[in-house]
Design an enzyme around this catalytic site. Structure first.
Site: not given
Ligand code: NDP
Length: 433
Positions: A114, A154
């Site tokens: 990672k 991510d």
């Molecule tokens: P994105 O950046 O696409 O989306 C993250 C979302 O979560 C956004 O809407 C963001 O808000 C919100 N967010 C992030 N940090 C916070 C916080 N501290 N408090 C509240 N809301 C928050 O990321 P992903 O969807 O790709 O990833 C989300 C999770 O899934 C992570 O834990 C990641 O490690 C996990 N994951 C992702 C994978 C993937 O394929 N993408 C695979 C496996 C796990 P805003 O829109 O305002 O930025």
């Protein structure tokens, strides 16, 4: 703890795994002799590096880049890159450690890593993001390769960033090595269904969990956190399977829409405009936006925390239980605190840990690598069929391992034990390395 001071999230992830592996190690003393655990908790390699870049006004910025290559027992290091402000080594290490078990569960021959940077792409122009990605890759490229280490996206790293990163990798290596990064665009080496895979996979997993109790997804009320890559496509799949998704959040607050979330509008706001959720409520009379409390206060049958680590606390879990939640499946990595998990399990709520429930993304990345290696391209349907099969298989492995070690219904034990056994066998066979 003394060896890795200040790495609280890493300690949390290791503690959870080691705690649940106790019955496994009791039955397999040979693993203790081979010091497997001691080796497993020490990354094979960690790279920290300077990322200097210039913004549109000419000001110079210096960020820190990370890549933790945790385990190559099952294949090249594999795991995403995260660009968020204040990213720390302990966070990257916890994510890479979780990835060991998750990737093992997919059965697809991928090791674990990672990485990322303490860089915030929010509010930056495309040109600034491009310069940052180019500087980041200028160091990282030495450590990558289709047989060595294969990053993906991510939080904060989506299709735009992967494009810039791949462009710089190609330029520095003078090779069109498609298999060195996943999450690429369709048409230049990407796989169909990769963007959708994590969210879709989480919903497939929750459907399997419900089926163990003779229950269905259709008609269920669903609440998610996040409105990013994972959440949006979890909403898409849940709606396609007949669930009613009524709330989601972003870093500014959350929306509740009793008429059911309008996914096209959400995608327009979050993907096309990179906007905030309050504009969703402005456009829909059935919706309200709130910054008070939490999205997990909204009554639901199923909760899919899909934003970030430790976002679902003990108090949220108590509220979810009080509101009659039936299942919680983690779209994000470690979104539930240990206390929250305790409350959910105590109340008999089905709980699917991220390393099992969100493995669909990395599984489809491995399918992208397979297509790159054979120069084939599969259709969306074919890829999704394979994804669904992987998620079913992960669920089966979790249930079987949980039963074998005496705790049916315990998906934490099931996921950790099944993932661990696969990695442990490979490590033993490969000797003390
Ligand atoms: P994105 O950046 O696409 O989306 C993250 C979302 O979560 C956004 O809407 C963001 O808000 C919100 N967010 C992030 N940090 C916070 C916080 N501290 N408090 C509240 N809301 C928050 O990321 P992903 O969807 O790709 O990833 C989300 C999770 O899934 C992570 O834990 C990641 O490690 C996990 N994951 C992702 C994978 C993937 O394929 N993408 C695979 C496996 C796990 P805003 O829109 O305002 O930025």
């Amino acid at each position: 703890l003394r060896r890795n001071p200040g790495e609280g999230e890493f300690h949390q992830a290791v503690r959870e795994v080691l705690h649940s592996l106790a019955p496994v190690l009791e039955k397999r003393p040979e693993y203790a002799e081979a010091k497997l655990i001691e080796r497993l908790v020490e990354p094979e390699r960690q790279v920290l590096f300077r990322v200097p870049w210039t913004d549109d006004t000419g000001e110079v910025h210096v960020n820190r880049g990370f890549r933790v290559e945790f385990s190559s027992a099952l294949g090249p290091y594999k795991g995403g890159l995260r660009f968020v402000p204040r990213l720390e080594l302990g966070t990257v290490k916890f994510l890479a450690f979780e990835q060991i078990f998750k990737n093992a569960l997919t059965g697809l021959g991928i090791g674990a890593g990672k990485g990322g940077a303490d860089f915030d792409p929010k509010g930056r122009s495309d040109a600034e993001v491009m310069r940052f990605c180019q500087s980041f890759m200028t160091e990282l490229h030495r450590h990558l390769g289709e047989h060595t280490d294969v990053p993906a996206g991510d939080i904060g790293v989506g299709g735009r960033e992967i494009g810039y990163l791949f462009g710089q990798y190609k330029r520095l290596t003078n090779r069109y090595e498609a298999g060195a990064l996943t999450g690429k665009g369709i048409g230049w080496g990407g796989s169909q269904a990769r963007t959708e895979a994590t969210g879709y996979g989480t919903v497939h997993f929750v459907r399997e969990m419900l089926a163990t109790r003779g229950e269905e997804l259709a008609g269920r009320r669903v609440v998610l956190s996040g409105a990013g890559n994972v959440s949006l496509f979890a909403i898409e799949k849940a709606q396609a399977l007949g669930a009613r998704v009524v709330a989601c959040s972003d870093s500014s607050g959350y929306v509740v829409d009793e008429a059911g979330l309008d996914l096209d509008l959400l995608k327009e706001i979050k993907l096309a405009r990179r906007g905030r959720l309050d504009t969703y409520a402005e456009a829909r009379s059935s919706a309200r936006f709130s910054t008070r409390g939490s999205v997990f206060d909204v009554p639901c049958d199923l909760a899919l925390p899909s934003a970030t680590q430790n976002e679902l606390t003990e108090q949220h879990a108590v509220t979810l239980v009080k509101n009659g939640v039936k299942a919680v499946a983690e779209g994000a990595n470690m979104p539930c605190t240990p206390d929250a998990v305790g409350v959910l399990r105590e109340a008999g709520v089905l709980y699917g840990p991220g390393k099992a429930a969100n493995a669909g993304g990395v599984a489809t990345s491995a399918l992208e690598m397979r297509q790159n290696a054979t120069r084939e391209t599969w259709t969306f349907e074919e890829t999704e069929t394979r994804l669904a099969a992987v998620m079913r298989d992960i669920h089966t492995q979790c249930v079987a391992a949980a039963e074998e070690f005496g705790a049916p219904d315990d998906y934490v034990l099931g996921a950790n034990a099944a993932g661990f056994l696969r990695v442990a066998e490979a490590m033993r066979a490969q000797g003390v390395v």
